[in-house]
Design an enzyme around this catalytic site. Structure first.
Site, PDB file in Angstrom:
ATOM      1  N   ASN A   8      48.489 -75.672 -86.624  1.00 18.15           N
ATOM      2  CA  ASN A   8      49.166 -74.523 -86.021  1.00 18.15           C
ATOM      3  C   ASN A   8      50.610 -74.570 -86.517  1.00 18.15           C
ATOM      4  OD1 ASN A   8      50.345 -72.564 -84.472  1.00 18.15           O
ATOM      5  ND2 ASN A   8      50.097 -73.643 -82.514  1.00 18.15           N
ATOM      6  N   TRP A   9      50.904 -73.676 -87.450  1.00 17.24           N
ATOM      7  CA  TRP A   9      52.261 -73.689 -88.032  1.00 17.24           C
ATOM      8  C   TRP A   9      53.300 -73.123 -87.077  1.00 17.24           C
ATOM      9  CZ3 TRP A   9      50.798 -71.128 -93.373  1.00 17.24           C
ATOM     10  CH2 TRP A   9      50.155 -72.083 -94.185  1.00 17.24           C
ATOM     11  N   LYS A  10      52.845 -72.465 -86.015  1.00 16.93           N
ATOM     12  CA  LYS A  10      53.781 -71.817 -85.088  1.00 16.93           C
ATOM     13  C   LYS A  10      54.691 -70.876 -85.892  1.00 16.93           C
ATOM     14  CE  LYS A  10      53.130 -75.646 -81.971  1.00 16.93           C
ATOM     15  NZ  LYS A  10      53.652 -76.546 -80.956  1.00 16.93           N
ATOM     16  N   HIS A  92      47.801 -70.274 -76.081  1.00 18.25           N
ATOM     17  CA  HIS A  92      48.659 -71.435 -76.341  1.00 18.25           C
ATOM     18  C   HIS A  92      49.737 -71.510 -75.261  1.00 18.25           C
ATOM     19  CE1 HIS A  92      51.458 -74.178 -78.203  1.00 18.25           C
ATOM     20  NE2 HIS A  92      50.485 -74.547 -79.013  1.00 18.25           N
ATOM     21  N   GLU A  94      52.774 -72.162 -75.333  1.00 16.60           N
ATOM     22  CA  GLU A  94      54.051 -71.505 -75.656  1.00 16.60           C
ATOM     23  C   GLU A  94      53.969 -70.014 -75.373  1.00 16.60           C
ATOM     24  OE1 GLU A  94      54.390 -73.050 -79.645  1.00 16.60           O
ATOM     25  OE2 GLU A  94      54.638 -75.065 -78.818  1.00 16.60           O
ATOM     26  N   GLU A 164      45.581 -79.166 -74.753  1.00 14.62           N
ATOM     27  CA  GLU A 164      46.927 -79.535 -75.204  1.00 14.62           C
ATOM     28  C   GLU A 164      47.822 -79.739 -73.987  1.00 14.62           C
ATOM     29  OE1 GLU A 164      47.727 -77.990 -79.431  1.00 14.62           O
ATOM     30  OE2 GLU A 164      48.033 -76.297 -78.103  1.00 14.62           O
ATOM     31  N   GLY A 170      55.029 -81.337 -79.148  1.00 13.02           N
ATOM     32  CA  GLY A 170      56.327 -81.375 -79.817  1.00 13.02           C
ATOM     33  C   GLY A 170      57.290 -82.404 -79.243  1.00 13.02           C
ATOM     34  N   SER A 210      51.437 -83.806 -80.232  1.00 11.68           N
ATOM     35  CA  SER A 210      52.007 -84.939 -80.974  1.00 11.68           C
ATOM     36  C   SER A 210      50.933 -85.788 -81.651  1.00 11.68           C
ATOM     37  CB  SER A 210      52.888 -85.790 -80.059  1.00 11.68           C
ATOM     38  OG  SER A 210      53.975 -85.017 -79.577  1.00 11.68           O
ATOM     39  N   GLY A 231      50.350 -79.418 -84.571  1.00 17.01           N
ATOM     40  CA  GLY A 231      51.545 -78.620 -84.814  1.00 17.01           C
ATOM     41  C   GLY A 231      52.390 -79.220 -85.920  1.00 17.01           C
ATOM     42  N   GLY A 232      53.401 -80.011 -85.544  1.00 17.33           N
ATOM     43  CA  GLY A 232      54.363 -80.547 -86.508  1.00 17.33           C
ATOM     44  C   GLY A 232      53.720 -81.237 -87.706  1.00 17.33           C
TER      45      GLY A 232
HETATM   46  P1  13P Z   1      52.665 -80.762 -81.956  1.00 15.26           P
HETATM   47  O1  13P Z   1      51.552 -81.363 -82.767  1.00 15.26           O
HETATM   48  O2  13P Z   1      53.858 -80.409 -82.771  1.00 15.26           O
HETATM   49  O3  13P Z   1      52.949 -81.555 -80.735  1.00 15.26           O
HETATM   50  O4  13P Z   1      52.099 -79.339 -81.444  1.00 15.26           O
HETATM   51  C1  13P Z   1      50.845 -79.270 -80.873  1.00 15.26           C
HETATM   52  C2  13P Z   1      50.489 -77.846 -80.686  1.00 15.26           C
HETATM   53  O5  13P Z   1      51.066 -77.151 -79.871  1.00 15.26           O
HETATM   54  C3  13P Z   1      49.446 -77.291 -81.541  1.00 15.26           C
HETATM   55  O6  13P Z   1      49.038 -76.040 -81.104  1.00 15.26           O
END
Ligand code: 13P
Length: 251
Positions: A8-10, A92, A94, A164, A170, A210, A231-232
């Site tokens: 997920n590149w966000k 998600h 966020e 999640e 993050g 994470s 994510g990251g």
């Molecule tokens: P991180 O891997 O950066 O913690 O993000 C997880 C996430 O929200 C994937 O959708």
């Protein structure tokens, strides 16, 4: 059982970086078997990335729930499908926390995607406050109940659940494999009650928060964890490949 590692590149990357990632990823995974790889890219890039996606399943990060019409700034599931997108993240944390995605709105997005035959990667998870208050399972159950447990068996091949925990996203603070497995087992149990044991076994449940190369194999080895939503560590093909390789079914 489907094993899935999804990125997920966000809200990251420019168009040229996204295209280069897709090419590099396809090179790295040329001989990969046992794990499906997907990535949720920013909406403006989807139509460009689709013909470059190769073996990577291309996802959106969000979708509108209205049919086509006078909804400035929105886009429909049919539009995603017409770009060659295979599905979308929904719910998600966020989006739930910052963009007004209520449980009703999330449910409508699920229905919009399934109406077009697209995959739903349904995200759920509790906040730190909810976990500390002993309410983690209640919160996750309620999200699943309104989002996916109400669905009929005929669409389950299109459904993926991603657990999640918000406090792990993050933050560098991953859930321990025991904490993650405990929630995943609960999710599997609720799905079994809704759909029967066999159907529930076939719905992949991914862990996100994470997750990176150094902890992926421990997490993905747990009985009810079928892969990850990353994510990251999905932002560079090298880091993401490290996560994919950590899946015990990858070869
Ligand atoms: P991180 O891997 O950066 O913690 O993000 C997880 C996430 O929200 C994937 O959708």
């Amino acid at each position: 059982m489907r094993n899935i590692v999804a990125g997920n590149w966000k809200c990251h990357k420019l168009m040229n970086e996204a295209s280069a990632w897709m090419a590099d990823m396809n090179d790295m995974m040329a001989n990969l078997q046992g794990v499906e790889v997907m990535v949720a890219a920013p909406a403006p890039y989807l139509g460009v990335l689709a013909p470059l996606a190769g073996r990577v399943g291309l996802l959106a990060q969000n979708v509108g729930s209205n049919p086509a019409g006078a909804h400035t700034g929105e886009f429909t599931a049919a539009m995603l499908k017409s770009c060659g997108v295979t599905g979308s993240l929904v719910g998600h944390s966020e989006r739930r926390a910052r963009f007004g995605d209520t449980e009703e709105a999330v449910a409508a997005k699920v229905d919009a995607l399934l109406g077009e035959g697209l995959d739903v990667i349904f995200c759920c998870g509790e906040t730190l406050q909810e976990r500390q208050g002993g309410r983690a399972e209640d919160v996750v159950f309620r999200q699943l109940e309104s989002g996916v447990l109400r669905l009929g068996a005929d669409v389950l091949s299109k459904v993926v659940v991603a657990y999640e925990p918000v406090w792990a996203i993050g933050t560098g603070q991953t859930a321990t494999s025991a904490q993650a497995q405990e929630m995943h087992a609960a999710i599997r149990g609720w799905m079994s009650q809704a759909w029967g044991e066999e159907a529930a076994r076939n719905v992949p449940v991914l862990y996100g928060g994470s997750c990176k190369a150094s902890n992926a194999s421990e997490l993905f080895s747990q009985r009810d964890i079928n892969g990850g939503l990353i994510g990251g560590a999905s932002l560079t093909p090298q880091d993401f490949w490290g996560v994919i390789e950590g899946h015990p079914s990858a070869h």
